[in-house]
Motif scaffolding. Structure first.
Motif, short mmCIF file in Angstrom:
data_model
loop_
_atom_site.label_atom_id
_atom_site.label_comp_id
_atom_site.label_asym_id
_atom_site.label_seq_id
_atom_site.Cartn_x
_atom_site.Cartn_y
_atom_site.Cartn_z
N VAL A 131 -45.15 -9.72 18.06
CA VAL A 131 -44.55 -9.77 16.73
C VAL A 131 -44.61 -11.19 16.16
O VAL A 131 -44.97 -11.41 15.00
N GLU A 132 -44.25 -12.16 16.96
CA GLU A 132 -44.28 -13.55 16.51
C GLU A 132 -45.72 -13.99 16.22
O GLU A 132 -45.95 -14.73 15.25
N TYR A 133 -46.64 -13.51 17.02
CA TYR A 133 -48.07 -13.81 16.78
C TYR A 133 -48.49 -13.29 15.40
O TYR A 133 -49.14 -14.00 14.62
N CYS A 134 -48.08 -12.07 15.09
CA CYS A 134 -48.45 -11.47 13.80
C CYS A 134 -47.73 -12.16 12.64
O CYS A 134 -48.31 -12.37 11.57
N LYS A 135 -46.47 -12.53 12.85
CA LYS A 135 -45.73 -13.24 11.81
C LYS A 135 -46.44 -14.55 11.44
O LYS A 135 -46.54 -14.91 10.26
N ASN A 136 -46.88 -15.26 12.45
CA ASN A 136 -47.56 -16.53 12.20
C ASN A 136 -48.85 -16.33 11.41
O ASN A 136 -49.21 -17.16 10.56
N LYS A 137 -49.53 -15.22 11.65
CA LYS A 137 -50.74 -14.92 10.88
C LYS A 137 -50.38 -14.61 9.42
O LYS A 137 -51.06 -15.06 8.49
N VAL A 138 -49.29 -13.87 9.23
CA VAL A 138 -48.86 -13.53 7.87
C VAL A 138 -48.46 -14.78 7.10
O VAL A 138 -48.72 -14.90 5.91
N LEU A 139 -47.84 -15.73 7.79
CA LEU A 139 -47.37 -16.97 7.15
C LEU A 139 -48.48 -17.99 6.93
O LEU A 139 -48.25 -19.00 6.26
N ASP A 140 -49.63 -17.74 7.50
CA ASP A 140 -50.76 -18.67 7.32
C ASP A 140 -51.06 -18.80 5.82
O ASP A 140 -51.14 -17.79 5.10
N LYS A 141 -51.23 -20.02 5.33
CA LYS A 141 -51.45 -20.23 3.89
C LYS A 141 -52.73 -19.57 3.39
O LYS A 141 -52.88 -19.32 2.18
N ASN A 142 -53.65 -19.28 4.29
CA ASN A 142 -54.91 -18.65 3.90
C ASN A 142 -54.88 -17.13 4.02
O ASN A 142 -55.89 -16.47 3.78
N CYS A 143 -53.72 -16.60 4.37
CA CYS A 143 -53.62 -15.15 4.55
C CYS A 143 -53.66 -14.43 3.20
O CYS A 143 -52.92 -14.77 2.28
N ASN A 144 -54.52 -13.45 3.10
CA ASN A 144 -54.64 -12.62 1.89
C ASN A 144 -53.74 -11.41 2.07
O ASN A 144 -54.03 -10.51 2.86
#
Length: 252
Positions: free
Chosen positions: A206-219
């Motif tokens: 879950v934390e791994y996915c959250k960090n991906k969502v929070l990435d500034k380049n995430c669409n």
């Protein structure tokens, strides 16, 4: 293919010595007038690079009339190139009554305007300023037109307005997800599925996915009942009602 395109205005002048019409269809990073009472727009440098490199034939017209062809890129009578200032054009009008009259009219200053037709392929919107700001990153060029009444047709600006509304909705959807980032969770089956799909061995999926969502380049965008978050080569699917991570997989 969608043939809708937008029309914007610009200026031109006559090169009397060489019997040509010259000017810039676009000047980079030059804000437009306020359009539709909502936004200003500008074009990023090299916005038409891909369009020009494609070799697609671009026509030069008089008063948007396809029966009054003034030149075209395929014959070399219309030349388009990008430089440090913008998208420059050079038009050699035909040796016809229309062509000759046009050179005289531009030389005298009776005609000083032109329009160009384009379709935005990639753009960015800023909604934290007034008026809103639209930056066209990549665009496809369709035509240039010499005209006595250069204008921003309402139907053309409507295309940009639809884009603005869609971008604003997307931004609002993204904000809802980020404001509720702490609600994101998944099931035991979800953990196993995500680890298997992404080929990862992390202690906290879950934390791994959250960090991906929070990435500034995430669409981040919403379709139907789910949010979709795309970053790097990973796509994460999150239910918009329960904030459950349904799955994540590698995008090829």
């Amino acid at each position: 293919m969608n043939k809708e395109f937008e029309i914007r205005s610009a200026t031109l002048s006559a090169d009397e010595e060489n019997q040509k019409l010259v000017g810039y269809a676009v000047k980079w990073n030059s804000p437009s007038q306020v359009l539709y009472c909502d936004f200003v727009e500008s074009f990023a440098p090299k916005a038409f690079s891909d369009s020009l490199a494609s070799g697609e034939d671009v026509r030069a017209l008089f008063e948007h009339d396809y029966t009054k062809l003034l030149g075209r890129t395929s014959s070399g009578t219309l030349k388009l190139e990008e430089d440090s200032i913008g998208l420059r054009f050079e038009l050699s009008p035909p040796d016809t009554t229309t062509g000759k009259d046009l050179l005289v009219s531009v030389s005298r200053g009776d005609i000083t305007g032109m329009s160009f037709g384009f379709r935005a392929m990639e753009e960015e919107w800023k909604f934290d300023v007034e008026p809103y700001q639209r930056t066209v990153i990549k665009a496809e060029l369709f035509e240039v037109t010499v005209t006595s009444i250069p204008a921003y047709p309402e139907s053309s600006v409507e295309i940009a307005k639809r884009s603005m509304v869609a971008a604003k909705e997307k931004m609002e959807d993204k904000k809802i997800l980020l404001d509720n980032i702490d609600k994101i969770h998944t099931t035991e089956m979800g953990v196993d599925r995500i680890k298997r799909n992404l080929k990862i061995d992390t202690a906290d999926v879950v934390e791994y996915c959250k960090n991906k969502v929070l990435d500034k380049n995430c669409n981040i965008y919403k379709q139907g009942k789910n949010w979709y978050c795309e970053v790097e080569n990973i796509k994460i699917t999150i239910n918009s009602y329960s904030y459950t991570i349904i799955t994540a997989h590698i995008v090829k």
